[in-house]
Scaffold this active site. Structure first.
Site, PDB file in Angstrom:
ATOM      1  N   ASP A 146      19.807   8.184  61.546  1.00  0.00           N
ATOM      2  CA  ASP A 146      18.624   7.365  61.282  1.00  0.00           C
ATOM      3  C   ASP A 146      18.965   6.121  60.470  1.00  0.00           C
ATOM      4  O   ASP A 146      18.245   5.128  60.513  1.00  0.00           O
ATOM      5  CB  ASP A 146      17.590   8.180  60.492  1.00  0.00           C
ATOM      6  CG  ASP A 146      16.709   9.031  61.382  1.00  0.00           C
ATOM      7  OD1 ASP A 146      17.058   9.224  62.557  1.00  0.00           O
ATOM      8  OD2 ASP A 146      15.671   9.507  60.896  1.00  0.00           O
ATOM      9  N   ASN A 335      -1.423   6.008  68.252  1.00  0.00           N
ATOM     10  CA  ASN A 335      -2.654   6.681  68.662  1.00  0.00           C
ATOM     11  C   ASN A 335      -3.902   6.354  67.854  1.00  0.00           C
ATOM     12  O   ASN A 335      -5.006   6.657  68.309  1.00  0.00           O
ATOM     13  CB  ASN A 335      -2.434   8.201  68.628  1.00  0.00           C
ATOM     14  CG  ASN A 335      -1.355   8.645  69.601  1.00  0.00           C
ATOM     15  OD1 ASN A 335      -1.457   8.387  70.794  1.00  0.00           O
ATOM     16  ND2 ASN A 335      -0.316   9.291  69.095  1.00  0.00           N
TER      17      ASN A 335
END
Length: 396
Positions: A146, A335
């Site tokens: 990451d 979302n």
């Protein structure tokens, strides 16, 4: 054509996705939950089907064995050796790893050593690597970090204003996180805008239960909100993000909640953020429902959350001297349409604006008004695909 599997191992979970490469076709994906607990759950999705079984899975090695056997049971592969590469997400690569790396020599030992930087993540990531190594010792194993994308940050961005010895001796610096996601959506943004990535200035917002914001210039990370650990930066689902460090010794002195380093880590990592302020939930869907019901604490938590994100976007507009686009990704970013609208409406002075007809649940792409100078994009992240690509690139 080869089959490559991308793995994201948590302390009690194993998320996976099997690809046919180089076509980048998803053959199957799944999730094993409650590893080490009674009634573990293994879910496999393929060909429009979803198969689930409940059983007791004691450890990651057993979880990997069940995963591989399920692939054979459902005729997704004929034998283990059809899988020629496995890529593992690892949160912290420190200064050891500036790019994805084949697991050989002392690589795994260094991953475990770096658990100091990501105590909630690296030990589980390493357990996933060991489990696959035990069952598939001859295939190419790759660790994808990451932090790697953020190794391009200039020193002025990654150093802290502490005495130099804490950097040189203890490696205390900003490492960032979610780099695989930021890298992917930056590349997709360039495609969507129809411009070379090297010509763009982007602000990528990975907003899920954890969250981070990155300033991307010419395809390189030049600054990011998460810091020495994934605790820094914006307010998150259960994490504080940035706070005044003097709060810690103060609470150690005047409360009973901060007696040990473990106490401090628990409160800051698991009991704060949206959950701590709302006293309700860390899930944005629950927060929005409580806000709609007039709950004051939930409303305050939501306002604080949006406020901190706006401030980081503004900061990175200064770092980049403007931007071509702001990109939203991950669970909340992809979302929560009201959240996106509220974030952008508070920084519209910079020339960004959301079209309410485009900004709806499930939408992807450009949600800006025609007149907006800074485009606002919604791009689903695909960290697993980046992992699979890196495995293919590094295969022996």
């Amino acid at each position: 054509m080869t089959k490559t599997i991308a793995i994201n191992a948590g302390s009690s979970s194993l998320k996976w996705q099997l690809y046919l490469m180089p076509e980048e076709k998803v053959l199957a994906k799944g999730l094993i939950e409650r590893i080490g607990l009674k009634d573990s759950i293994s879910t496999v999705k393929f060909d429009g089907r979803s198969e689930q079984q409940i059983l007791d899975i004691e450890n990651h090695t057993q979880a990997v064995k069940i995963l591989l056997d399920d692939l054979i049971r459902f005729d997704i592969i004929k034998a283990y050796d059809e899988i020629t590469g496995v890529g593992h997400r690892v949160v912290a690569g420190g200064e050891y790893f500036k790019e994805s790396t084949v697991v050989e020599g002392d690589v795994l030992e260094k991953v475990e050593e770096l658990s100091l930087l990501a105590p909630l993540h690296n030990p589980a990531n390493a357990a996933g690597v060991r489990a696959f190594k035990e069952l598939l010792p001859d295939i190419t194993s790759v660790v994808v970090f990451d932090t790697s994308f953020h190794t391009s940050m200039p020193e002025k961005a990654y150093r802290y204003p502490l005495p130099t010895k804490y950097y040189t001796e203890n490696k205390v610096r900003k490492y960032g996180a979610h780099g695989t996601s930021h890298q992917f959506v930056a590349g997709e943004a360039a495609k969507l805008l129809g411009r070379p990535l090297e010509d763009l200035k982007l602000i990528t917002c990975h907003i899920g239960n954890g969250g981070s914001i990155t300033a991307v210039k010419a395809g390189k990370s030049v600054d990011t909100s998460m810091g020495f650990t994934p605790l820094g930066g914006i307010m998150m689902g259960t994490r504080t993000g940035d706070i005044d460090p003097a709060i810690i010794p103060y609470l150690m002195q005047y409360t009973e909640d901060f007696n040990t380093p473990e106490d401090i880590s628990r409160v800051l990592n698991r009991e704060s953020g949206l959950l701590g302020v709302s006293a309700n939930s860390s899930d944005m869907r629950d927060i929005e429902a409580a806000v709609a019901e007039g709950n004051h604490e939930a409303s305050l938590a939501y306002e604080m959350y949006v406020d901190r994100i706006q401030k980081y976007i503004g900061q990175y507009l200064a770092v980049l001297n403007g931007a071509d686009a702001i990109v939203f990704t991950a669970g909340v970013g992809e979302n929560a349409e009201n959240f996106r609208r509220d974030v952008i409406s508070g920084i519209s002075w910079f020339g960004c604006d959301v079209d309410d007809e485009k900004n709806v649940f499930g939408v992807t792409g450009d949600i800006s008004t025609e007149a907006a100078k800074i485009r606002v994009l919604v791009i689903p992240t695909d960290e697993e695909l980046v992992i699979a690509r890196d495995v293919e690139r590094l295969k022996k």
